[in-house]
Every structure is written in structure tokens, then in C-alpha cells.
Design an enzyme around this catalytic site. Structure first.
Site, short mmCIF file in Angstrom:
data_model
loop_
_atom_site.label_atom_id
_atom_site.label_comp_id
_atom_site.label_asym_id
_atom_site.label_seq_id
_atom_site.Cartn_x
_atom_site.Cartn_y
_atom_site.Cartn_z
N HIS A 151 5.98 35.37 -8.40
CA HIS A 151 6.02 33.65 -7.59
C HIS A 151 7.09 34.27 -6.24
O HIS A 151 6.69 32.83 -5.02
CB HIS A 151 7.22 33.25 -8.68
N ASP B 229 1.19 36.19 -11.39
CA ASP B 229 2.83 34.83 -10.77
C ASP B 229 2.42 33.96 -11.89
O ASP B 229 1.40 33.43 -12.85
CB ASP B 229 2.38 33.67 -9.96
N SER C 262 6.29 27.76 -3.15
CA SER C 262 6.20 27.08 -3.96
C SER C 262 6.02 25.82 -3.27
O SER C 262 5.25 25.20 -2.79
CB SER C 262 7.03 27.72 -4.64
#
Length: 255
Positions: free
Chosen positions: A235, A207, A82
Site C-alpha cells: 500500500h 496491496d 490512499s
């Protein structure tokens, strides 16, 4: 002077640096450390201002990358999840000679939705910033819940993420806002198109923060990288699907 929390473990000869995402800390990798440790010398890091790396304020993406790089091994495989994927990508762009391979996980070179580009609507990120100043902990918890939405183990995974946050010192509102600024403003699509470092992108099919369409668009635009979409993951694929995740990492590292 502020210093980064940096822990090294593992029996392998290849250095692998793991960079966590927004709001979290290096504890998030605990579920896969045992799977990776036989193959790598693992470096788990709390990003500046997060977890045990206290004493840092909000900073730009390039400053964050430089601070992390200053403590890193001479050459390593870099894996970023991320926000950590943006940091690892920035390191690969600014110091490619120190990056053997790059792996990004549930990350995007441009998190903000734009014309013809899927992502998080900028007003959603601004809303998070507004809510942070009003109810800090609830906002972080909401963001964590979004990360696991849709998976079979969503509740359990969200609880694990929450415990990771609460077990270590919390980042300040300033640091969290700075991280959201990076997610809102960074756009590395063009620079990464020319990256010469071997590059693997891992995604979760479910996600909600980095839509799977991003994988297909970048497959067309970045002929220098490969993507793998993990079915039924969201995610945080390394938490919901640790075996599938570590198999991909080990295979790419050894290729």
C-alpha cells in the site's frame, strides 16, 4: 483561524502537490523528496486536522478538497496517496482547470467492497472506528502494519510509517473517524469516468487495502486513464520501491 501546513521546495518549474493518506502527514514523503526535487516545485501538505494542520475538525471529502485547493498553486499536477487520492480526485472533479494532471497512488474511487467491486469490507472500517475510541494509538499502528504487509521490507516500512505519525502532532479521534467515514462512503467511480484531465493510477501488486483487481476493472471502465502495478509493492509503493515509483511519476509528468 486554522491554517494548513504547506511546504514548498524543489528546483523544477512544474508544480507537484503531494497529498498523504489517513492517519499520516506530509513527513511520509521524505524518502522521495530528494528524487523528485530536481524535476518539480514540490508542495507537501498536511491535510486538515493531520500533523501540523491542527485546528480542523472532521469534514466531508468536498470540504477537505476545497480547503486544500484554497492554498494551492493556480495550476499543478496533483498526486494523492490512499485517502489523499480521493482528495486529489475530488479537486480534479471540482476544479479541472487547476489540475494539469492527476496521479493516484494505492487509491480507489470506492474503498468499500461492494457486489462485483473489490475493496475493504465495510464492517472492517466500522471496526477500526470502534477500536479508535477504545485504543487510539494501537488502532493507528495496526492500520499502518496492514499497509506494508507482504513486502520484503514490511517491518522496516511499518517502522518508518510509525515514526512519521509519532514525530508530528497526532490527529484527533474525531478527525480520524471523519477520514474513515470518507473511506467508507465515498464513491467517485462514475464521476471520474468522464474526467478529461490526464490521469495515472499507481498500485502495489500486494496491496491488501486496494486489491490489484481494482486496476483491471478501472482499465475497462475508465478509458481516459492508465494504470501501472508495481510488483512486490503493497500500500506504500513510494516507501518500498522509491526508484520505480519516482520513475513513473517523472515519466508521466514529462509526457
Amino acid at each position: 483561524m486554522a491554517t494548513l501546513y504547506w511546504q514548498t521546495e524543489g528546483a523544477g518549474n512544474t508544480d507537484l502537490v503531494l497529498l498523504h493518506g489517513w492517519g499520516l502527514n506530509a513527513q511520509v514523503w521524505q524518502s522521495i523528496i530528494a528524487r523528485l526535487a530536481p524535476h518539480f516545485r514540490l508542495h507537501v501538505v498536511d491535510l486538515p486536522g493531520y500533523g501540523r494542520s491542527q485546528g480542523f475538525g472532521a469534514m466531508s471529502l468536498s470540504d477537505m478538497a476545497n480547503i486544500v485547493l484554497a492554498q494551492a498553486p493556480e495550476r499543478a499536477i496533483w498526486l494523492g496517496w490512499s485517502l489523499g487520492g480521493l482528495v486529489a480526485s475530488q479537486i480534479a472533479l471540482s476544479a479541472p482547470e487547476r489540475v494539469d494532471k492527476l496521479i493516484t497512488v494505492a487509491s480507489s474511487p470506492c474503498f468499500s467492497a461492494q457486489d462485483g467491486w473489490p475493496g475493504i469490507k465495510p464492517d472492517v472500517l466500522q471496526g477500526f472506528q470502534q477500536q479508535l475510541s477504545e485504543d487510539f494509538q494501537r488502532t493507528v499502528e495496526r492500520f499502518l502494519a496492514l499497509q506494508t504487509l507482504g513486502t520484503e521490507s514490511a517491518r522496516q516500512d511499518a517502522r518508518l510509517l510509525k515514526s512519521v505519525v509519532l514525530e508530528q502532532p497526532m490527529p484527533s479521534v474525531e478527525v480520524l473517524n471523519g477520514g474513515l467515514d470518507i473511506l467508507r462512503e465515498a464513491d467517485l467511480r462514475q464521476p471520474l469516468a468522464d474526467l478529461a484531465v490526464p490521469f495515472l493510477r499507481l498500485y502495489g501488486a500486494l496491496d491488501g487495502l486496494v486489491p490489484r483487481k481494482v486496476a483491471g476493472l478501472l482499465d475497462e471502465q475508465w478509458l481516459n486513464s492508465t494504470s501501472v502495478v508495481i510488483p512486490k509493492a503493497a500500500h506504500a509503493p513510494f516507501i518500498s520501491h522509491p526508484d520505480a515509483f519516482t520513475e513513473q511519476v517523472i515519466a508521466f509528468a514529462q509526457a
